[in-house]
Motif scaffolding. Sequence first.
Motif, PDB file in Angstrom:
ATOM      1  N   ASN A   1       0.884  -1.099  -0.003  1.00 11.50           N
ATOM      2  CA  ASN A   1       0.004   0.085  -0.122  1.00 11.50           C
ATOM      3  C   ASN A   1       0.789   1.276   0.059  1.00 11.50           C
ATOM      4  O   ASN A   1       2.041   1.121   0.289  1.00 11.50           O
ATOM      5  CB  ASN A   1      -0.740   0.092   1.181  1.00 11.50           C
ATOM      6  CG  ASN A   1      -0.242  -0.008   2.530  1.00 11.50           C
ATOM      7  OD1 ASN A   1       0.647   0.667   2.959  1.00 11.50           O
ATOM      8  ND2 ASN A   1      -0.595  -1.144   3.263  1.00 11.50           N
TER       9      ASN A   1
ATOM     10  N   ARG B   1       0.871   3.783   2.070  1.00  8.82           N
ATOM     11  CA  ARG B   1       1.369   4.318   3.301  1.00  8.82           C
ATOM     12  C   ARG B   1       2.694   3.608   3.626  1.00  8.82           C
ATOM     13  O   ARG B   1       3.479   4.284   4.049  1.00  8.82           O
ATOM     14  CB  ARG B   1      -0.094   3.848   4.354  1.00  8.82           C
ATOM     15  CG  ARG B   1       0.555   4.008   5.984  1.00  8.82           C
ATOM     16  CD  ARG B   1      -0.472   3.512   6.935  1.00  8.82           C
ATOM     17  NE  ARG B   1      -0.581   2.116   6.676  1.00  8.82           N
ATOM     18  CZ  ARG B   1       0.336   1.324   7.410  1.00  8.82           C
ATOM     19  NH1 ARG B   1       1.496   1.656   7.967  1.00  8.82           N
ATOM     20  NH2 ARG B   1       0.157  -0.094   7.328  1.00  8.82           N
TER      21      ARG B   1
ATOM     22  N   LYS C   1      -9.341   6.219  -7.863  1.00 10.20           N
ATOM     23  CA  LYS C   1      -9.053   5.892  -6.671  1.00 10.20           C
ATOM     24  C   LYS C   1      -7.710   5.703  -6.305  1.00 10.20           C
ATOM     25  O   LYS C   1      -7.280   6.234  -5.030  1.00 10.20           O
ATOM     26  CB  LYS C   1      -9.896   4.451  -6.443  1.00 10.20           C
ATOM     27  CG  LYS C   1      -9.512   4.106  -4.926  1.00 10.20           C
ATOM     28  CD  LYS C   1     -10.188   4.997  -3.846  1.00 10.20           C
ATOM     29  CE  LYS C   1     -10.427   4.453  -2.675  1.00 10.20           C
ATOM     30  NZ  LYS C   1      -8.905   4.084  -1.872  1.00 10.20           N
TER      31      LYS C   1
ATOM     32  N   ASP D   1      -5.673   7.943  -3.682  1.00  5.49           N
ATOM     33  CA  ASP D   1      -4.784   7.292  -2.632  1.00  5.49           C
ATOM     34  C   ASP D   1      -3.482   8.058  -2.512  1.00  5.49           C
ATOM     35  O   ASP D   1      -2.988   8.473  -1.369  1.00  5.49           O
ATOM     36  CB  ASP D   1      -4.583   6.016  -2.772  1.00  5.49           C
ATOM     37  CG  ASP D   1      -5.806   4.940  -2.606  1.00  5.49           C
ATOM     38  OD1 ASP D   1      -6.775   5.408  -1.944  1.00  5.49           O
ATOM     39  OD2 ASP D   1      -6.048   3.946  -3.042  1.00  5.49           O
TER      40      ASP D   1
ATOM     41  N   GLU E   1      -4.032  11.321  -0.843  1.00  2.00           N
ATOM     42  CA  GLU E   1      -3.953  11.332   0.545  1.00  2.00           C
ATOM     43  C   GLU E   1      -2.873  11.055   1.243  1.00  2.00           C
ATOM     44  O   GLU E   1      -2.352  11.261   2.405  1.00  2.00           O
ATOM     45  CB  GLU E   1      -4.929  10.317   1.029  1.00  2.00           C
ATOM     46  CG  GLU E   1      -6.495  10.731   0.581  1.00  2.00           C
ATOM     47  CD  GLU E   1      -7.443   9.579   0.789  1.00  2.00           C
ATOM     48  OE1 GLU E   1      -7.200   8.455   1.372  1.00  2.00           O
ATOM     49  OE2 GLU E   1      -8.650   9.906   0.738  1.00  2.00           O
TER      50      GLU E   1
END
Length: 712
Positions: free
Chosen positions: A94, A96, A118, A122, A125
């Motif tokens: 991911n 993050r 999407k 992401d 973000e």
Amino acid sequence: MAAIRGGEALSSLCCRRSGITARRSFSSSSARKNYDDTVQNLRIGKHTRVIYQGFTGRVATGNARDSIAYGTNIVGGVTPGKEGEHLGLPLLPNLRKAKEQLNPDATAVFVAAPQCAKAIEDAIEAEIPLIVAVAEHIPLHDIMRQVTSILKTQSKSRLVGANAPGIIAPIGYCRIGFQPLPTFAPGHIGIAAKSGTLSYEAVASVTRAGLGQSLCIGMGGDIIAGTNLVDSLKVFESDPETEGIILIGEIGGRAEVDAAEWIKEYHARERNPKPIAAILGGTTAPSGKIMGHAGAWTARGERTATEKYKILQDVGVTMVEHPENFGETMKSLLAKTGRDPKKIQQDATNQKRSYHTGNRRPLAEMQRRARAAQQQRRKLVLKAAQGPGVLEPYLDEVQGVSISTEAAPKDGFYISVTVDRTERQPALATAPTSDPTQLRNRIQRFPYTWLEGPPRSTVDAAVQHMQLSSAPPQAKTQIASLLQSLAKMYKDKEAVTLASSISLTSEGNIQLHQPSFLLQFDDSAFKSLKRQQDIFALRQKETEQAEEVEAEKDGIVYVRLEDPEANIGTLVNGAGLAMNTVDALRQHGGRATNFLDTGGKATADTVKKSFELILRDPRVKVIFVNIFGGLTDGGMIADGVLLAFKEVDMKGVPVVVRIRGTNEEVGQKRIAESGLGLDAFDGFEEAAKRVVELAGGRRMNGLAELSYKARR
């Protein structure tokens, strides 16, 4: 580019004139407050840390290999649910974890259209400074809902794309996208473009002139672009590596008009501004047609390509008719502004290095990949007669409003819900007239956020612009309610534009005029995600141009041009180049019967089908094949053209072939020595002259092979 650590950027730029290659860096400022302040994130370079989203996918893997070989500092990538290594680099599950462990400056989003919005969200973000999205056919409303609504509320991330070739800094060997690497060379010309193929032609011209490129930014051909021409100009202005600027625009939107306004201010404040040259594709495009790119159409109230051409010219931009002219034009402009082209050429030469790609894919593989990436129409326009059935459920909410089958009177009014491309948002659009000849100068747009819809203040401003001072209060109330209802339908049905002329009845009520209806929908929502099936079930293919419908099945965009004097069939790869081919032929005295875009890769299958479509038009006296081999090489393209040519009944129609780009000499030689009577050319001007000569009924002078050898 230096990596951002602890919120601070390493900001060293070394002077190239001292012989040291410049290091680009993100600028970080505590004064950043909005998306506009992220433009300096575009200044990529050798030290930019790049990751891939969709890293283990076939396309991303191949692209990453080529970019690594080029010198791009790729540090890893992300594939959801996977962790380990890929291409010897970290693979994380991911964004993050990727943000924490790899500290990227940029991400290349190689994710399919249904999931791409999407994936971009992401990345925003995760506060990745630069996000490059190459996917085509992302639904417009997904972009407005998931991307632009978020972008406008933050000041960390900058988006390039979608539907763009990406961004490349040859001076730092950093590629984030899919640009054809052999075409580029380190140097000092900045290029910003809507069209991929036109930008590759411009790059080739600049490379041939020895000037090279500092930074090339692909704006992309979608209706909404994350980065536009003005954003690019701001970067080029402050970039010490950029000595001259090239802009490549086309029909649709107001990016070029916005750029002209910025350039006018730039020239006023700068004593010796960097020279700017530009090209505009689509000056001969028919109104109401989409020309290959999703955003290549002129909405009501927008300037035509011809008007934008003049606007840019009036603020001091040097306009060219064909991208192969950019190199010599820029050398001349640099000299006129006191910059030394020879010094810039020498500096560019000192920075060059060889780039070798030994993994040329066979023709069959290129054909398979092209078929897998077939183009889509990107819009559906319903017939005016279908309008009442679609509109009535929403008009039921507005008391007193009716639909008339009569044409709108000239003293009527105009209302619409559409997209504001500059603001990257939906917008109400109104005008105090319904006269088509006056709409362009009197329409005003009132943008609003997709998530919240138009607030009452925006609706009131739109109604006020219609100048209804003498109308009864109930009419103003009805119009306000009507705009709200249309905005709801716009969102529910994923429309691009909903428009109508209206007038007042003798009772003081509002009526819409059916003949004026424009009901346009983005079909990527249907084709990418199978949404809006009820709307797209209304498409009436039997009423459309048969060749255009048939071309669509093969991923070809074909537009018949209704010009009774036209007699030149055109076959081109790339929408921007196809538009420019039609435009430039007109400059040489020729008239094209059609616009035809085979897509970014011309293959035997698409070329064969393209010949068949073109030859159905009895007006055609000669066919002009104008191919730029950017993503494939010229030899492969020539093989495809020859194979297709042998399998199609050409009906005695002569064919002129121009091949430029990767491996161009091999392609030209194969065409010329094929024994098929084809003319092979390198330059557009000589090819166009030959096409116009043949279109005028003159006989071919000698064998193509001899003419080719004479030119060499």
